[in-house]
Scaffold this motif. Structure first.
Motif, PDB file in Angstrom:
ATOM      1  N   CYS A  79       0.867  -1.181   0.000  1.00 43.26           N
ATOM      2  CA  CYS A  79       0.000   0.000   0.000  1.00 43.26           C
ATOM      3  C   CYS A  79       0.902   1.229   0.000  1.00 43.26           C
ATOM      4  O   CYS A  79       2.116   1.124   0.139  1.00 43.26           O
ATOM      5  CB  CYS A  79      -0.946  -0.004   1.203  1.00 43.26           C
ATOM      6  SG  CYS A  79      -0.131  -0.072   2.792  1.00 43.26           S
ATOM      7  N   GLY A  80       0.311   2.377  -0.184  1.00 47.02           N
ATOM      8  CA  GLY A  80       1.091   3.608  -0.215  1.00 47.02           C
ATOM      9  C   GLY A  80       1.834   3.858   1.085  1.00 47.02           C
ATOM     10  O   GLY A  80       1.437   3.379   2.142  1.00 47.02           O
ATOM     11  N   ARG A  81       2.909   4.591   1.010  1.00 52.45           N
ATOM     12  CA  ARG A  81       3.735   4.872   2.183  1.00 52.45           C
ATOM     13  C   ARG A  81       3.429   6.220   2.833  1.00 52.45           C
ATOM     14  O   ARG A  81       4.001   6.557   3.851  1.00 52.45           O
ATOM     15  CB  ARG A  81       5.217   4.852   1.792  1.00 52.45           C
ATOM     16  CG  ARG A  81       5.703   3.512   1.332  1.00 52.45           C
ATOM     17  CD  ARG A  81       6.008   2.673   2.510  1.00 52.45           C
ATOM     18  NE  ARG A  81       6.583   1.403   2.105  1.00 52.45           N
ATOM     19  CZ  ARG A  81       6.807   0.433   2.925  1.00 52.45           C
ATOM     20  NH1 ARG A  81       6.510   0.572   4.190  1.00 52.45           N
ATOM     21  NH2 ARG A  81       7.315  -0.686   2.506  1.00 52.45           N
ATOM     22  N   GLU A  82       2.522   6.986   2.255  1.00 57.80           N
ATOM     23  CA  GLU A  82       2.245   8.320   2.781  1.00 57.80           C
ATOM     24  C   GLU A  82       1.413   8.262   4.059  1.00 57.80           C
ATOM     25  O   GLU A  82       0.708   7.290   4.313  1.00 57.80           O
ATOM     26  CB  GLU A  82       1.542   9.184   1.724  1.00 57.80           C
ATOM     27  CG  GLU A  82       0.127   8.778   1.425  1.00 57.80           C
ATOM     28  CD  GLU A  82      -0.008   7.668   0.380  1.00 57.80           C
ATOM     29  OE1 GLU A  82      -1.152   7.285   0.118  1.00 57.80           O
ATOM     30  OE2 GLU A  82       0.998   7.172  -0.136  1.00 57.80           O
ATOM     31  N   VAL A  83       1.510   9.327   4.827  1.00 59.69           N
ATOM     32  CA  VAL A  83       0.662   9.491   6.014  1.00 59.69           C
ATOM     33  C   VAL A  83      -0.645  10.116   5.533  1.00 59.69           C
ATOM     34  O   VAL A  83      -0.637  11.096   4.796  1.00 59.69           O
ATOM     35  CB  VAL A  83       1.347  10.391   7.068  1.00 59.69           C
ATOM     36  CG1 VAL A  83       0.417  10.656   8.242  1.00 59.69           C
ATOM     37  CG2 VAL A  83       2.642   9.752   7.534  1.00 59.69           C
ATOM     38  N   ARG A  84      -1.755   9.535   5.964  1.00 58.01           N
ATOM     39  CA  ARG A  84      -3.071  10.021   5.556  1.00 58.01           C
ATOM     40  C   ARG A  84      -3.825  10.506   6.782  1.00 58.01           C
ATOM     41  O   ARG A  84      -3.777   9.883   7.827  1.00 58.01           O
ATOM     42  CB  ARG A  84      -3.871   8.892   4.921  1.00 58.01           C
ATOM     43  CG  ARG A  84      -3.219   8.287   3.718  1.00 58.01           C
ATOM     44  CD  ARG A  84      -4.000   7.094   3.212  1.00 58.01           C
ATOM     45  NE  ARG A  84      -3.211   6.433   2.193  1.00 58.01           N
ATOM     46  CZ  ARG A  84      -3.146   5.131   2.039  1.00 58.01           C
ATOM     47  NH1 ARG A  84      -3.836   4.344   2.813  1.00 58.01           N
ATOM     48  NH2 ARG A  84      -2.397   4.621   1.089  1.00 58.01           N
ATOM     49  N   THR A  85      -4.548  11.593   6.618  1.00 58.32           N
ATOM     50  CA  THR A  85      -5.442  12.035   7.676  1.00 58.32           C
ATOM     51  C   THR A  85      -6.810  11.457   7.358  1.00 58.32           C
ATOM     52  O   THR A  85      -7.330  11.632   6.262  1.00 58.32           O
ATOM     53  CB  THR A  85      -5.502  13.566   7.770  1.00 58.32           C
ATOM     54  OG1 THR A  85      -4.190  14.062   8.005  1.00 58.32           O
ATOM     55  CG2 THR A  85      -6.419  14.009   8.901  1.00 58.32           C
ATOM     56  N   ASP A  99      -4.006  11.025  11.939  1.00 55.88           N
ATOM     57  CA  ASP A  99      -2.946  10.843  10.950  1.00 55.88           C
ATOM     58  C   ASP A  99      -2.496   9.400  11.055  1.00 55.88           C
ATOM     59  O   ASP A  99      -2.110   8.938  12.138  1.00 55.88           O
ATOM     60  CB  ASP A  99      -1.760  11.770  11.235  1.00 55.88           C
ATOM     61  CG  ASP A  99      -2.053  13.223  10.933  1.00 55.88           C
ATOM     62  OD1 ASP A  99      -2.999  13.505  10.170  1.00 55.88           O
ATOM     63  OD2 ASP A  99      -1.328  14.087  11.455  1.00 55.88           O
ATOM     64  N   SER A 101      -0.308   6.035   9.116  1.00 60.87           N
ATOM     65  CA  SER A 101       0.491   5.415   8.065  1.00 60.87           C
ATOM     66  C   SER A 101       0.227   3.920   8.143  1.00 60.87           C
ATOM     67  O   SER A 101      -0.005   3.374   9.224  1.00 60.87           O
ATOM     68  CB  SER A 101       1.977   5.728   8.238  1.00 60.87           C
ATOM     69  OG  SER A 101       2.452   5.197   9.459  1.00 60.87           O
ATOM     70  N   SER A 103       1.089  -0.164   6.574  1.00 60.51           N
ATOM     71  CA  SER A 103       2.001  -1.053   5.861  1.00 60.51           C
ATOM     72  C   SER A 103       1.413  -2.455   5.846  1.00 60.51           C
ATOM     73  O   SER A 103       0.735  -2.860   6.793  1.00 60.51           O
ATOM     74  CB  SER A 103       3.385  -1.061   6.507  1.00 60.51           C
ATOM     75  OG  SER A 103       3.314  -1.584   7.809  1.00 60.51           O
TER      76      SER A 103
END
Length: 143
Positions: A79-85, A99, A101, A103
């Motif tokens: 999955c994406g590595r970005e932090v999502r709010t 927030d 993240s 994995s």
């Protein structure tokens, strides 16, 4: 130069002592690890959360989208590595902005075991941003 083996990394202590929430779920989305940071953020003790579906902390209106993304990540093995709010739900029913993240966790052969998430409360920051935007909109000249 020492040839002594390096001491083992105390992963369990790290997970327990970190301030952020750490949540691990299996391939079916059942919570299998829940640290004290998760208990503080979401209000559920480990005893209450372990063995429960992630739906425990996902607002009902976001569950369908969550499970689509979860299933896609499990299927892809990443999955994406970005932090999502995103939104979360506290035991008391309070709505949270969090927030997170994510994995996908795999074993040594690349088989997907589940997913891990690290989360931090972003509610105060989000509400301050909303209030600031509302003030700016009110102050803007009408024309």
């Amino acid at each position: 130069m020492s040839t002594a083996p390096a001491p083992a990394v105390p992963w369990e202590r790290i997970a327990c002592d970190m301030a952020d929430a750490l949540i691990y779920c299996d391939r079916e989305g059942v919570i299998r690890a829940w640290n004290p940071g998760a208990a503080a953020l979401f209000g559920f003790s480990a005893q209450e959360a372990l063995g429960q579906s992630l739906d425990l902390i996902i607002p009902p209106h976001l569950r369908q989208a969550h499970w689509r993304g979860f299933d896609r990540a499990i299927e892809r093995g990443s999955c994406g590595r970005e932090v999502r709010t995103t939104r979360g739900t506290h035991k008391e029913g309070r709505k949270l902005y969090v927030d997170m993240s994510f994995s996908v966790v795999t074993d040594g052969s690349g088989q997907v075991l589940g997913c891990a998430a690290v989360a931090r409360d972003a509610t105060g920051r989000h509400l301050a941003h909303v209030a600031q935007a509302a003030q700016a909109a009110q102050a803007a000249p009408k024309g």
